[in-house]
Design a protein around this motif. Structure first.
Motif, PDB file in Angstrom:
ATOM      1  N   PHE A   1       0.835  -1.252   0.029  1.00 38.73           N
ATOM      2  CA  PHE A   1      -0.081   0.182  -0.108  1.00 38.73           C
ATOM      3  C   PHE A   1       0.894   1.215  -0.182  1.00 38.73           C
ATOM      4  O   PHE A   1       0.511   2.157  -0.631  1.00 38.73           O
ATOM      5  N   GLU A   2       2.074   1.315   0.732  1.00 37.07           N
ATOM      6  CA  GLU A   2       2.915   2.363   0.855  1.00 37.07           C
ATOM      7  C   GLU A   2       3.547   2.717  -0.700  1.00 37.07           C
ATOM      8  O   GLU A   2       3.586   3.655  -1.133  1.00 37.07           O
ATOM      9  N   CYS A   3       3.814   1.408  -1.244  1.00 34.88           N
ATOM     10  CA  CYS A   3       4.435   1.623  -2.898  1.00 34.88           C
ATOM     11  C   CYS A   3       3.312   2.300  -3.672  1.00 34.88           C
ATOM     12  O   CYS A   3       3.523   3.228  -4.491  1.00 34.88           O
ATOM     13  N   LEU A   4       1.906   1.897  -3.521  1.00 31.23           N
ATOM     14  CA  LEU A   4       0.924   2.062  -4.493  1.00 31.23           C
ATOM     15  C   LEU A   4       0.612   3.769  -4.021  1.00 31.23           C
ATOM     16  O   LEU A   4       0.410   4.442  -4.989  1.00 31.23           O
ATOM     17  N   HIS A   5       0.863   4.224  -2.846  1.00 31.68           N
ATOM     18  CA  HIS A   5       0.756   5.497  -2.320  1.00 31.68           C
ATOM     19  C   HIS A   5       1.734   6.459  -3.233  1.00 31.68           C
ATOM     20  O   HIS A   5       1.376   7.478  -3.692  1.00 31.68           O
ATOM     21  N   ALA A   6       3.199   5.997  -2.986  1.00 27.76           N
ATOM     22  CA  ALA A   6       4.108   6.418  -3.592  1.00 27.76           C
ATOM     23  C   ALA A   6       4.101   6.619  -4.990  1.00 27.76           C
ATOM     24  O   ALA A   6       4.270   7.613  -5.752  1.00 27.76           O
ATOM     25  N   LEU A   7       3.525   5.807  -5.793  1.00 25.56           N
ATOM     26  CA  LEU A   7       3.427   5.633  -7.205  1.00 25.56           C
ATOM     27  C   LEU A   7       2.164   6.594  -7.451  1.00 25.56           C
ATOM     28  O   LEU A   7       2.617   7.536  -8.650  1.00 25.56           O
ATOM     29  N   LYS A   8       1.020   6.932  -7.112  1.00 22.85           N
ATOM     30  CA  LYS A   8       0.252   7.631  -6.914  1.00 22.85           C
ATOM     31  C   LYS A   8       0.627   9.408  -6.774  1.00 22.85           C
ATOM     32  O   LYS A   8       0.097  10.208  -7.597  1.00 22.85           O
ATOM     33  N   LYS A   9       1.766   9.572  -6.160  1.00 21.84           N
ATOM     34  CA  LYS A   9       2.261  10.888  -5.920  1.00 21.84           C
ATOM     35  C   LYS A   9       3.176  11.253  -6.761  1.00 21.84           C
ATOM     36  O   LYS A   9       3.602  12.344  -6.821  1.00 21.84           O
ATOM     37  N   VAL A  10       3.661  10.414  -7.735  1.00 24.88           N
ATOM     38  CA  VAL A  10       4.683  10.531  -8.596  1.00 24.88           C
ATOM     39  C   VAL A  10       4.201  11.880  -9.488  1.00 24.88           C
ATOM     40  O   VAL A  10       3.372  11.961 -10.324  1.00 24.88           O
ATOM     41  N   SER A  11       5.122  13.034  -9.803  1.00 17.67           N
ATOM     42  CA  SER A  11       4.918  13.874 -10.793  1.00 17.67           C
ATOM     43  C   SER A  11       6.040  14.760 -11.075  1.00 17.67           C
ATOM     44  O   SER A  11       7.064  14.369 -10.329  1.00 17.67           O
ATOM     45  N   GLY A  12       6.048  15.455 -11.953  1.00 13.98           N
ATOM     46  CA  GLY A  12       7.173  16.475 -12.403  1.00 13.98           C
ATOM     47  C   GLY A  12       7.966  15.956 -13.286  1.00 13.98           C
ATOM     48  O   GLY A  12       7.955  14.837 -13.851  1.00 13.98           O
ATOM     49  N   ASP A  13       9.218  16.684 -13.378  1.00 22.72           N
ATOM     50  CA  ASP A  13      10.271  16.347 -14.329  1.00 22.72           C
ATOM     51  C   ASP A  13      10.802  14.916 -14.184  1.00 22.72           C
ATOM     52  O   ASP A  13      11.365  14.166 -15.083  1.00 22.72           O
ATOM     53  N   ALA A  14      11.128  14.726 -12.767  1.00 20.06           N
ATOM     54  CA  ALA A  14      11.667  13.241 -12.537  1.00 20.06           C
ATOM     55  C   ALA A  14      10.783  12.042 -12.255  1.00 20.06           C
ATOM     56  O   ALA A  14      11.099  10.913 -11.948  1.00 20.06           O
ATOM     57  N   SER A  15       9.553  12.394 -12.980  1.00 21.55           N
ATOM     58  CA  SER A  15       8.387  11.236 -12.604  1.00 21.55           C
ATOM     59  C   SER A  15       8.907   9.986 -13.481  1.00 21.55           C
ATOM     60  O   SER A  15       8.415   8.855 -12.893  1.00 21.55           O
ATOM     61  N   ALA A  16       9.233  10.081 -14.884  1.00 23.02           N
ATOM     62  CA  ALA A  16       9.439   8.755 -15.268  1.00 23.02           C
ATOM     63  C   ALA A  16      10.682   7.904 -14.518  1.00 23.02           C
ATOM     64  O   ALA A  16      10.451   6.755 -14.247  1.00 23.02           O
ATOM     65  N   TYR A  17      11.483   8.372 -14.035  1.00 24.75           N
ATOM     66  CA  TYR A  17      12.554   7.606 -13.198  1.00 24.75           C
ATOM     67  C   TYR A  17      11.934   7.357 -11.975  1.00 24.75           C
ATOM     68  O   TYR A  17      12.362   6.348 -11.550  1.00 24.75           O
ATOM     69  N   LYS A  18      11.376   8.257 -11.174  1.00 24.76           N
ATOM     70  CA  LYS A  18      10.878   7.986  -9.678  1.00 24.76           C
ATOM     71  C   LYS A  18       9.840   6.833 -10.077  1.00 24.76           C
ATOM     72  O   LYS A  18       9.737   5.883  -9.359  1.00 24.76           O
ATOM     73  N   CYS A  19       8.860   6.842 -11.156  1.00 21.56           N
ATOM     74  CA  CYS A  19       7.978   5.834 -11.347  1.00 21.56           C
ATOM     75  C   CYS A  19       8.727   4.440 -11.398  1.00 21.56           C
ATOM     76  O   CYS A  19       8.340   3.669 -10.727  1.00 21.56           O
ATOM     77  N   ASN A  20       9.657   4.471 -12.199  1.00 23.02           N
ATOM     78  CA  ASN A  20      10.398   3.174 -12.476  1.00 23.02           C
ATOM     79  C   ASN A  20      11.081   2.725 -11.277  1.00 23.02           C
ATOM     80  O   ASN A  20      10.991   1.430 -10.953  1.00 23.02           O
TER      81      ASN A  20
END
Length: 140
Positions: free
Chosen positions: A28-47
């Motif tokens: 659930f913590e990972c899903l929450h973190a994934l939901k919050k991904v945005s901005g210029d580094a979003s692709a890297y952070k998402c991966n």
């Protein structure tokens, strides 16, 4: 689609097996973190988050399958549950590879798909384990 706050494990999903509950919480913590991904580094952070989630799912499924054996779950119920684990791992690997190649954005596609898999799996398969865990806890 999934507007709930994934940071906390909902009470119906607390099963009474400490490690299983901690693993669900981590998902659930990972899903929450994934939901919050945005901005210029979003692709890297998402991966990065998808890699963490994939590892946590694999570890969780291994533990859960061992737990099912200890609880005495056999036959078709066990086989369908394990098959669902395999299907999710195959699907998430494919989705993750597509994401790495720039094919998906976190909020557009990944969050609804991945959270849907996790929630559906917990509701379809894992909730059945809750009664077995509670019964086992009463015996000890």
């Amino acid at each position: 689609m999934f507007s709930q706050d994934f940071r906390f494990l909902p009470e119906p999903f607390v099963f009474g097996d400490h490690l299983l509950d901690c693993q669900h919480e981590g998902l659930f913590e990972c899903l929450h973190a994934l939901k919050k991904v945005s901005g210029d580094a979003s692709a890297y952070k998402c991966n990065e988050i998808m890699s963490e989630l994939t590892g946590k799912l694999a570890q969780h499924f291994d533990y859960e399958e061992g737990l099912m054996k200890r609880l005495g779950l056999k036959g078709d119920s066990f086989d369908r549950h394990v098959a669902a684990h395999t299907e999710i791992m195959n699907d998430i690997a494919q989705l993750h590879m597509t994401s790495i190649s720039g094919g998906y954005g976190a909020t557009d596609t990944l969050v609804p798909k991945v959270s849907g898999w996790v929630l559906n799996h917990i509701m379809t398969f894992d909730l059945y384990l809750k009664s077995l865990i509670e019964e086992g806890n009463r015996k000890t």
